[in-house]
Design a protein around this motif. Structure first.
Motif, short mmCIF file in Angstrom:
data_model
loop_
_atom_site.label_atom_id
_atom_site.label_comp_id
_atom_site.label_asym_id
_atom_site.label_seq_id
_atom_site.Cartn_x
_atom_site.Cartn_y
_atom_site.Cartn_z
N ASP A 32 37.63 28.97 45.18
CA ASP A 32 37.64 28.25 43.91
C ASP A 32 38.95 28.55 43.19
O ASP A 32 39.84 29.18 43.76
N ASP A 33 39.09 28.11 41.93
CA ASP A 33 40.34 28.37 41.20
C ASP A 33 40.55 29.86 40.97
O ASP A 33 41.67 30.32 40.82
N ALA A 34 39.49 30.61 40.88
CA ALA A 34 39.58 32.04 40.62
C ALA A 34 38.37 32.69 41.26
O ALA A 34 37.43 32.01 41.67
N ALA A 35 38.41 34.01 41.38
CA ALA A 35 37.31 34.74 42.01
C ALA A 35 36.32 35.21 40.96
O ALA A 35 36.67 35.52 39.83
N LEU A 36 35.06 35.25 41.37
CA LEU A 36 33.98 35.68 40.49
C LEU A 36 33.50 37.04 40.98
O LEU A 36 33.19 37.20 42.16
N VAL A 37 33.49 38.01 40.09
CA VAL A 37 33.16 39.39 40.46
C VAL A 37 32.16 39.94 39.45
O VAL A 37 32.26 39.66 38.25
#
Lengths: 344, 344
Positions: A32-37
């Motif tokens: 995706d556009d950025a990582a989810l953590v």
């Protein structure tokens, strides 16, 4: 460089390269556009970033393969280690890293894959994933790693927390990385070293271990409810620099005992004591932790971390002294400008 | 370049430069091995990283000042904007950024300070702090920004969430950034443009606005309890690329209406319709959001975001078509390799 044939970055193009590199990331967090953590509940986020540049921190050896001292695996390992070490120095457990790359078009893709293998090898013991990043072309290979971790707000290790009377401890020997570099650059040196000592020093340079293992041991010193107070930082810029920075941030001074500076045993058969002390204090890149904590806690910590060395004591004032057991040797005032500096 | 005299990075040295740059960071979060940031309770962490390289993404103009199209302030603004845009594309609110710099020794410090001013100007509307970073020397100026934000796990915007029947919307006009670049590179072009149109296009290139403003408007479409479903990404690599990537990630197709592709009004007096469409679809760097959501929600969103344009519809299959109102014009199949690629 690896020997197997490899397309260059230009051959693969951006999409092709991205697909190759995404294999090193867990599928559920990338794409995706950025990582989810997830940050565990009640923890604060810790963020750090390091930039490494070909010819400064490592050498990809494309121009002059004979000169390169760093394999791609080692370059990857050290880049990851530097960031994990910064997290450890805050008392944090790693959550993940992102890898930003500036890449020359003629770099073999295998070089990058080997670098990622090295990063993963360093990240594996702490189960730290690579969660994303960015690639773009650049005339100079540049690796920018951002690392993030989590720490209980009550258990942050700060540079500014040292107090007069604290013991100053180092989690391991110093100078080994600098010595390993010397042996790589000048293989003829250190002829008196045993092969295992030589390999130990080279390994210390190529594969430094971030001291994340110290964090649970430190936490155990302060059982629930007991107020946690540990000052500290890592020794990536040298042991002397760490002592100086801790004292400056805490507005205190320190006396270090020359005889207690932990020097690799291998130095005894090889280096003069002044050369050994110079590399131990100013060599840098050992990635140990330098901590200040109450003396009784330091002694208790030693039972958990056998390689721990008490090297001195926090005192009033703002000077950092290196004191000899021998009364005829003058006490030395350590100074910041002797430490490693870029741009010089 | 600024006209005021400035020391170079080499003149100041690492410590001196760090002290200057730390003035741009909030004092309470910097000065340790890593930055400490609070993630609001119940939110997930979103992390992204971008690497920008002199001569690729901007030009510092040291070698050939006449050629540079990007002031240091603009370079800083765009670097920050690209990262905030990635956070917006995930539905996240920014918490902070770190800035990693690879810096040539002969770069004037004023250039870097101006770049930081540009970053701060872009970050100010969302109160986003610069919380740390790293500096090292490099033959090529390289800026690596890691940005992190927070999002409620129930309100993440994912590329993979588009469904057949969704409206595809763009939050603003496309092609303006590409046109602005053209006017900067070739000032003689666009003679038919009014001065305000010319400035609008140049501004779109130099100071793109990350669409963080769309996030609360999107959230308001789904009052508490209503399941949130919005697919989306930003259009940094072009509008066509965004549509193609959304469809690929969601395993759907799309039909875009050529007449609804939002083109700057200024193009009408300047460009052929095919040139205008080319820049709108493939120009890139507009940093708008491209979203897929139920049609009724898209209409409701338009009342919140007046510049919103419904540009097409998600359909079954895996092709993205560009359809003309004119039945004599053939429907065009959009393809990924036409989009912006590094390393080519």
């Amino acid at each position: 460089m690896t020997d197997r044939p490899s397309p260059t970055v230009r051959d693969l193009g951006e999409q092709g390269l991205l697909e190759r590199l995404l294999r090193f990331c867990p599928a559920q967090v990338v794409g995706d556009d950025a990582a989810l953590v997830q940050v565990p509940e009640g923890r604060s986020l810790v963020v750090t970033e390091d930039v490494l540049v070909d010819g400064v921190h490592f050498s990809i050896g494309l121009a002059s393969p004979d000169l390169h001292t760093t394999s791609p695996q080692d370059a990857g390992w050290r880049a990851a280690a530097a960031n994990l070490s910064d997290l450890a120095a805050m008392g944090a457990s790693p959550l993940g890293i992102t890898v930003g790359l500036g890449i020359p078009g003629d770099l073999p893709v295998a070089w990058l894959e080997d670098m990622y293998q090295g990063m993963l090898a360093c990240l594996a013991p702490s189960n730290t994933p690579i969660v994303g990043g960015d690639i773009c072309r650049s005339p100079v290979l540049t690796v920018a790693i951002a690392a993030f971790g989590a720490v209980s707000p009550q258990r942050v290790i700060r540079r500014s927390a040292a107090q007069v009377g604290d013991a100053i401890v180092a989690t391991g020997v110093h100078g080994a990385s600098r010595a390993g570099l010397e042996l790589l650059l000048h293989p003829a040196r250190g002829a008196a070293l045993s092969e295992s000592d030589r390999q130990f020093l080279i390994h210390a340079h190529q594969r430094p271990t971030p001291r994340l293992d110290a964090i649970p041991s430190l936490a155990a010193l302060f059982p629930d409810g007991a107020p946690f107070r540990v000052a500290g930082m890592d020794s990536s810029d040298g042991l002397a620099d760490a002592a100086l920075q801790l004292c400056e941030a805490s507005q205190v001074g320190a006396v270090l005992a020359r005889s207690r500076i932990p020097i690799p045993v291998a130095f005894n058969s090889w280096l003069s004591s002044s050369q050994a002390m110079d590399w131990a204090l100013y060599g840098g890149e050992d990635f140990e932790l330098v901590l200040c904590l109450p003396k009784a806690k330091a002694e208790a910590l030693k039972t958990q971390l056998p390689e721990l060395h008490v090297i001195g004591e926090i005192v009033a004032g703002n000077n950092v002294w290196l004191q000899s057991d021998d009364p005829t040797v003058e006490t030395e005032l350590l100074q910041r400008d002797r430490s490693f500096q870029h741009f010089s």
